[in-house]
Design a protein around this motif. Structure first.
Motif, PDB file in Angstrom:
ATOM      1  N   ILE A 461       1.049  -0.950   0.320  1.00  0.00           N
ATOM      2  CA  ILE A 461      -0.384   0.233   0.031  1.00  0.00           C
ATOM      3  C   ILE A 461       1.234   1.464  -0.049  1.00  0.00           C
ATOM      4  O   ILE A 461       0.365   2.565  -0.838  1.00  0.00           O
ATOM      5  CB  ILE A 461      -1.021  -0.318   0.990  1.00  0.00           C
ATOM      6  N   TYR A 462       2.188   1.163   0.733  1.00  0.00           N
ATOM      7  CA  TYR A 462       2.513   2.239   0.309  1.00  0.00           C
ATOM      8  C   TYR A 462       4.104   2.142   0.857  1.00  0.00           C
ATOM      9  O   TYR A 462       4.389   1.171   1.965  1.00  0.00           O
ATOM     10  CB  TYR A 462       2.341   3.393   1.914  1.00  0.00           C
ATOM     11  N   LYS A 463       5.158   2.659   0.666  1.00  0.00           N
ATOM     12  CA  LYS A 463       6.859   2.102   0.864  1.00  0.00           C
ATOM     13  C   LYS A 463       7.765   2.909   1.552  1.00  0.00           C
ATOM     14  O   LYS A 463       7.639   4.408   0.660  1.00  0.00           O
ATOM     15  CB  LYS A 463       7.027   1.473  -0.424  1.00  0.00           C
ATOM     16  N   ILE A 464       8.197   3.582   2.172  1.00  0.00           N
ATOM     17  CA  ILE A 464       9.212   4.495   2.213  1.00  0.00           C
ATOM     18  C   ILE A 464      10.751   3.492   2.927  1.00  0.00           C
ATOM     19  O   ILE A 464      10.161   2.768   3.082  1.00  0.00           O
ATOM     20  CB  ILE A 464       9.128   4.053   4.091  1.00  0.00           C
ATOM     21  N   ARG A 465      11.633   4.632   2.546  1.00  0.00           N
ATOM     22  CA  ARG A 465      13.157   4.051   2.390  1.00  0.00           C
ATOM     23  C   ARG A 465      13.802   4.400   3.230  1.00  0.00           C
ATOM     24  O   ARG A 465      13.489   6.047   2.899  1.00  0.00           O
ATOM     25  CB  ARG A 465      13.448   3.534   0.735  1.00  0.00           C
ATOM     26  N   GLY A 466      14.598   4.907   4.380  1.00  0.00           N
ATOM     27  CA  GLY A 466      15.394   6.190   5.274  1.00  0.00           C
ATOM     28  C   GLY A 466      14.671   6.320   6.560  1.00  0.00           C
ATOM     29  O   GLY A 466      13.610   6.484   6.515  1.00  0.00           O
ATOM     30  N   LYS A 478       0.603   8.598   8.085  1.00  0.00           N
ATOM     31  CA  LYS A 478      -0.785   8.810   7.137  1.00  0.00           C
ATOM     32  C   LYS A 478      -0.779   9.583   5.927  1.00  0.00           C
ATOM     33  O   LYS A 478      -1.701   9.336   5.400  1.00  0.00           O
ATOM     34  CB  LYS A 478      -0.348  10.063   7.893  1.00  0.00           C
ATOM     35  N   ARG A 479       0.393   9.913   5.176  1.00  0.00           N
ATOM     36  CA  ARG A 479      -0.331  10.006   3.607  1.00  0.00           C
ATOM     37  C   ARG A 479      -0.066   8.501   2.848  1.00  0.00           C
ATOM     38  O   ARG A 479      -1.043   8.265   1.953  1.00  0.00           O
ATOM     39  CB  ARG A 479       1.495  10.858   3.044  1.00  0.00           C
ATOM     40  N   GLY A 480       0.269   7.652   3.114  1.00  0.00           N
ATOM     41  CA  GLY A 480       0.085   6.387   2.790  1.00  0.00           C
ATOM     42  C   GLY A 480      -0.900   5.489   3.301  1.00  0.00           C
ATOM     43  O   GLY A 480      -1.634   4.654   2.701  1.00  0.00           O
ATOM     44  N   GLN A 481      -1.206   5.871   4.664  1.00  0.00           N
ATOM     45  CA  GLN A 481      -2.501   5.231   5.283  1.00  0.00           C
ATOM     46  C   GLN A 481      -3.785   5.997   4.112  1.00  0.00           C
ATOM     47  O   GLN A 481      -5.149   5.348   4.523  1.00  0.00           O
ATOM     48  CB  GLN A 481      -2.826   5.969   6.384  1.00  0.00           C
ATOM     49  N   ASN A 482      -3.835   7.581   4.490  1.00  0.00           N
ATOM     50  CA  ASN A 482      -4.726   8.051   3.251  1.00  0.00           C
ATOM     51  C   ASN A 482      -4.525   8.549   2.266  1.00  0.00           C
ATOM     52  O   ASN A 482      -5.723   8.623   1.461  1.00  0.00           O
ATOM     53  CB  ASN A 482      -5.157   9.192   4.354  1.00  0.00           C
ATOM     54  N   LEU A 483      -3.921   7.227   0.635  1.00  0.00           N
ATOM     55  CA  LEU A 483      -3.674   7.376  -0.281  1.00  0.00           C
ATOM     56  C   LEU A 483      -4.828   6.626  -1.439  1.00  0.00           C
ATOM     57  O   LEU A 483      -5.969   6.009  -0.988  1.00  0.00           O
ATOM     58  CB  LEU A 483      -2.123   6.329  -0.344  1.00  0.00           C
ATOM     59  N   LYS A 484      -5.201   7.247  -1.867  1.00  0.00           N
ATOM     60  CA  LYS A 484      -6.334   7.131  -2.700  1.00  0.00           C
ATOM     61  C   LYS A 484      -5.965   5.811  -3.871  1.00  0.00           C
ATOM     62  O   LYS A 484      -6.561   5.514  -3.900  1.00  0.00           O
ATOM     63  CB  LYS A 484      -6.816   8.229  -3.846  1.00  0.00           C
ATOM     64  N   ILE A 485      -5.314   5.273  -3.910  1.00  0.00           N
ATOM     65  CA  ILE A 485      -4.682   4.442  -4.963  1.00  0.00           C
ATOM     66  C   ILE A 485      -2.857   3.788  -4.516  1.00  0.00           C
ATOM     67  O   ILE A 485      -1.797   4.940  -4.523  1.00  0.00           O
ATOM     68  CB  ILE A 485      -3.753   5.243  -6.606  1.00  0.00           C
ATOM     69  N   PRO A 486      -3.435   3.052  -4.353  1.00  0.00           N
ATOM     70  CA  PRO A 486      -2.002   2.419  -3.024  1.00  0.00           C
ATOM     71  C   PRO A 486      -1.427   2.410  -4.355  1.00  0.00           C
ATOM     72  O   PRO A 486      -0.829   2.545  -5.549  1.00  0.00           O
ATOM     73  CB  PRO A 486      -2.396   0.740  -3.609  1.00  0.00           C
ATOM     74  N   PHE A 487      -0.259   2.252  -3.356  1.00  0.00           N
ATOM     75  CA  PHE A 487       1.587   2.120  -4.138  1.00  0.00           C
ATOM     76  C   PHE A 487       1.265   0.895  -5.117  1.00  0.00           C
ATOM     77  O   PHE A 487       2.074   1.431  -6.699  1.00  0.00           O
ATOM     78  CB  PHE A 487       2.224   2.116  -2.951  1.00  0.00           C
ATOM     79  N   TYR A 488       1.037  -0.485  -5.010  1.00  0.00           N
ATOM     80  CA  TYR A 488       1.569  -1.250  -5.862  1.00  0.00           C
ATOM     81  C   TYR A 488       0.694  -0.691  -7.253  1.00  0.00           C
ATOM     82  O   TYR A 488       0.775  -1.320  -8.704  1.00  0.00           O
ATOM     83  CB  TYR A 488       1.021  -2.704  -5.311  1.00  0.00           C
ATOM     84  N   ILE A 489      -0.750  -0.032  -7.095  1.00  0.00           N
ATOM     85  CA  ILE A 489      -1.188   0.052  -8.723  1.00  0.00           C
ATOM     86  C   ILE A 489      -1.219   1.266  -9.570  1.00  0.00           C
ATOM     87  O   ILE A 489      -0.853   1.041 -10.377  1.00  0.00           O
ATOM     88  CB  ILE A 489      -3.038  -0.143  -8.045  1.00  0.00           C
ATOM     89  N   GLN A 490      -0.400   2.451  -8.094  1.00  0.00           N
ATOM     90  CA  GLN A 490       0.071   3.485  -8.674  1.00  0.00           C
ATOM     91  C   GLN A 490       1.312   2.484  -9.643  1.00  0.00           C
ATOM     92  O   GLN A 490       1.924   3.360 -11.486  1.00  0.00           O
ATOM     93  CB  GLN A 490       0.779   4.437  -7.778  1.00  0.00           C
TER      94      GLN A 490
END
Length: 704
Positions: A461-466, A478-490
């Motif tokens: 759904i979201y990825k944070i590096r560092g 919170k940006r990842g939690q509320n993301l309209k389009i998940p990371f893998y779909i983006q």
């Protein structure tokens, strides 16, 4: 106790040579004798005129090895004279705006870093890492010879040259250039041509060490069986050190709990160590004993050994092994107290590592913060599905400094724990141990820490590096939690060619957090340049303007201001005006501090004058104020505040203009400053409680 520099490298995976290690911690002040050219164009021109190669110092001010090379190499007058005779010496900091294009073009990712270029700017030779003068000079002499330079050897190799002498010399050049893939290929070719009886020769020692990866390899076993030959060619101390390094690397994995206990393998290692003839004082024997007792669950005997021998080891490996003990599960009260006491004693003589020991103690006694569950990945997926939650997965390694910072300074914060324990199933996974190795491959983890929000099916759904601060971390989560389009779909939509404003509004920030986009500002602005109306003025595109267009000199910012009315139709007057103000106002403050030139600030005022703003807009007022400031019309300036600023209906505008008064009046007379104090006191009386402290600070500064 013998030196274990290489053990440290193998166990902790540090990529430092002995020279680089010796430089760390040294004072970096240096009287550099090198005669540098600071313009690339001038360097190219001079190189052609003088028929010389260019020595390019790819400097980075943050890098200790760069400063250490200044101190130990480039401050030597004899060496500097030699360099000036043979090269045009070019210098630029590749981390600055002027230097970053060079870093991108020439793939400068490690420091220290040096290139030798021809007069067309092509790479002739590459040197990654610091070296002492004799070795550095020898490397540069290779660069001067078309047959022995990196470029020359690349051509010879491409032309089919494969004799043993060439391959051996080519491997050395590739190693210095950090051309890892080609180096691996060439060394493998070299050893395919050598007889086993040649393996022990000194000329092949470095490559033999590279090829010999672990204690189970054929080459290592051959070395043990023919140790006499290796010792004769390379010296007993060096051979014993290499043998002990490989054993220590394996034993450390068991002693630190990285590897699941295997009694039979440990016993075989012990017998092989004796067969290898390593001296009894060698640390591998202690590592074996610690690994044995840890694996058997005999905490008391393990601690007896650790308390006796570990404090005598080289500090970095000793600290690393110590801190691995904090990860032991199910310690009873007595064992936990003993470990805490041990950490306390070690912290008293640990120097820079003191904070790590104290943090480990804090983690053992502090139950606030994120509660990571002791369950498998599949169990976490099941639990997340059942509870309708996302998984927060922290991917770490025990040697990673930023991972420890996140654990010690971020994850244990109560505010962070309260949020995560309520919203996520929390999983902490060592990427070098157990199922962590499979998860590392599954999710393509290539840097640490990497953190994921996953759904119950394991999708990203979201990825944070560092690592990052508490505030920055929580903002990203919170940006990842509320993301309209998940990371893998983006990611899948982008790879399929989707470049819609709806997708790209989230894409750049998402991929920047994930570490998948390096120059996020540049790429986002480049994307904006491709948009046409009506997408250009859409709310999705506006999110990109808000986040990534932050400089008066940006072409996109100029477009925004000159076409302000079109943006206002879709976004709203207040939102657009605040964005423009957010870019220009800080620039004005820097101008007042002397950091921005009058010509640069004139660019901002030209934009303001084309923006068709209302007369009471903050930047319109500020333009008039700065005009009076430039003319040193301080009395008229205060008149303007008393008449025009105080009557402005927007509280925020009044505050922003008021708080810069001390900059505006720094050259004013005492009488004029006193007038400003009187004005500020009146404004403070009618200000809301939350901003009165700002006025108090202003009054205090003006009064001085």
């Amino acid at each position: 106790m013998k030196k274990f520099t290489l053990v440290l490298n193998l166990v902790c995976f540090l990529a430092l040579g002995s020279f680089a290690q010796s430089m760390y911690g040294d004072a970096v002040k240096a009287d550099v004798k090198m005669k540098y050219v600071y313009s690339f164009e001038e360097a190219l021109k001079k190189a052609k005129e003088e028929n010389k190669l260019i020595f390019f110092n790819c400097f980075a001010d943050w890098a200790v090895p760069c400063h250490s090379m200044n101190k130990l190499v480039f401050s030597d007058q004899e060496f500097a004279d030699w360099m000036d005779k043979h090269f045009v010496n070019f210098f630029i900091d590749v981390t600055t705006p002027a230097g970053r294009p060079f870093a991108d073009k020439y793939k400068i990712t490690f420091q220290a870093h040096y290139l030798v270029l021809n007069s067309d700017g092509e790479v002739v030779h590459r040197i990654v890492g610091g070296h002492q003068i004799p070795e550095f000079k020898a490397i540069l002499k290779n660069a001067l010879n078309p047959k022995t330079s990196l470029a020359g050897m690349n051509k010879r190799y491409a032309a089919g040259e494969r004799n043993v002498k060439f391959l051996n010399a080519y491997a050395d050049v590739l190693k210095i250039a950090s051309e890892d893939e080609t180096y691996k290929k060439v060394v493998e070719e070299l050893f395919s041509k050598l007889k086993k009886s040649d393996w022990s020769k000194k000329v092949y020692w470095k490559s033999f060490c590279y090829m010999t990866k672990d204690i189970d390899s054929e080459m290592f076993k051959y070395m043990l069986d023919h140790k006499v030959d290796f010792v004769k060619s390379n010296g007993e101390e060096q051979v014993n050190q290499f043998i002990s390094n490989l054993y220590a690397r394996t034993l450390y994995s068991y002693a630190s709990g990285k590897e699941v206990y295997n009694g039979e393998k440990l016993l075989n290692i012990y017998l092989d160590i004796q067969k290898a003839g390593l001296p009894k004082e060698n640390m591998v024997y202690s590592l074996y004993t610690i690994a044995k007792y840890r694996g058997e669950g005999n905490f008391s005997k393990m601690m007896d050994v650790i308390e006796t021998v570990v404090p005598t080891w080289e500090s970095t490996i000793a600290v690393a092994l110590d801190l691995s003990l904090a990860e032991m599960k199910d310690l009873d009260k007595t064992d936990k107290e003993r470990l805490i006491n041990y950490f306390q004693k070690r912290s008293e003589k640990a120097g820079g590592a003191k904070k790590n020991y104290l943090a480990a103690i804090s983690d053992m006694v502090n139950t606030e913060g994120i509660k990571f569950e002791d369950i498998t990945f599949n169990e976490a997926l099941k639990k997340a599905k059942e509870q309708g939650k996302l998984i927060f997965m922290d991917c770490y390694t025990t040697w990673c400094g930023p991972c420890k910072m996140m654990s010690n300074q971020v994850f244990k914060q109560k505010q962070v724990g309260d949020f995560f324990n309520q919203n996520f199933v929390n999983l902490k996974v060592d990427m070098e141990k157990g199922e962590g190795r499979d998860l590392l491959k599954r999710y393509g983890v290539d840097a640490f820490p990497t953190m994921f929000l996953l759904d119950g099916d394991g999708n990203i759904i979201y990825k944070i590096r560092g690592g990052r601060s508490v505030q920055a971390f929580m903002t990203a989560i919170k940006r990842g939690q509320n993301l309209k389009i998940p990371f893998y779909i983006q990611k899948s939509r982008y790879e399929a060619g989707d470049r819609s404003a709806e997708l790209m509004a989230d894409y750049f920030y998402t991929m920047a957090d994930a570490g998948d986009v390096k120059n996020v500002m540049g790429e986002a602005r480049s994307y904006l340049a491709t948009l046409k109306a009506p997408d250009l003025y859409s709310k999705s595109a506006w999110e990109l303007y808000e986040n990534f267009v932050n400089n008066v000199t940006d072409q996109e910012f100029r477009y925004l201001v000159t076409n302000r009315e079109k943006f206002v139709e879709n976004i709203g007057d207040s939102v657009v005006n605040k964005k423009i103000e957010k870019v220009i106002f800080p620039m004005v403050i820097e101008y007042l501090k002397g950091s921005v030139s009058k010509n640069d600030i004139a660019v901002a005022w030209n934009l303001v004058n084309t923006g068709k703003f209302s007369l009471d807009y903050s930047l319109v007022l500020l333009n008039k104020i700065i005009s009076m400031y430039d003319k040193k019309e301080f009395s008229q300036l205060i008149d303007f505040y008393e008449k025009d600023v105080t009557s402005n209906q927007d509280d925020r505008t009044r505050l922003n203009l008021d708080v810069i008064l001390h900059y505006l009046l720094k050259d004013a007379s005492s009488k004029e400053k006193n007038r400003a104090v009187t004005y500020a006191k009146k404004e403070m009386e009618k200000a809301r409680p939350g901003v009165r402290d700002s006025y108090m600070a202003l009054i205090e500064t003006l009064s001085k």
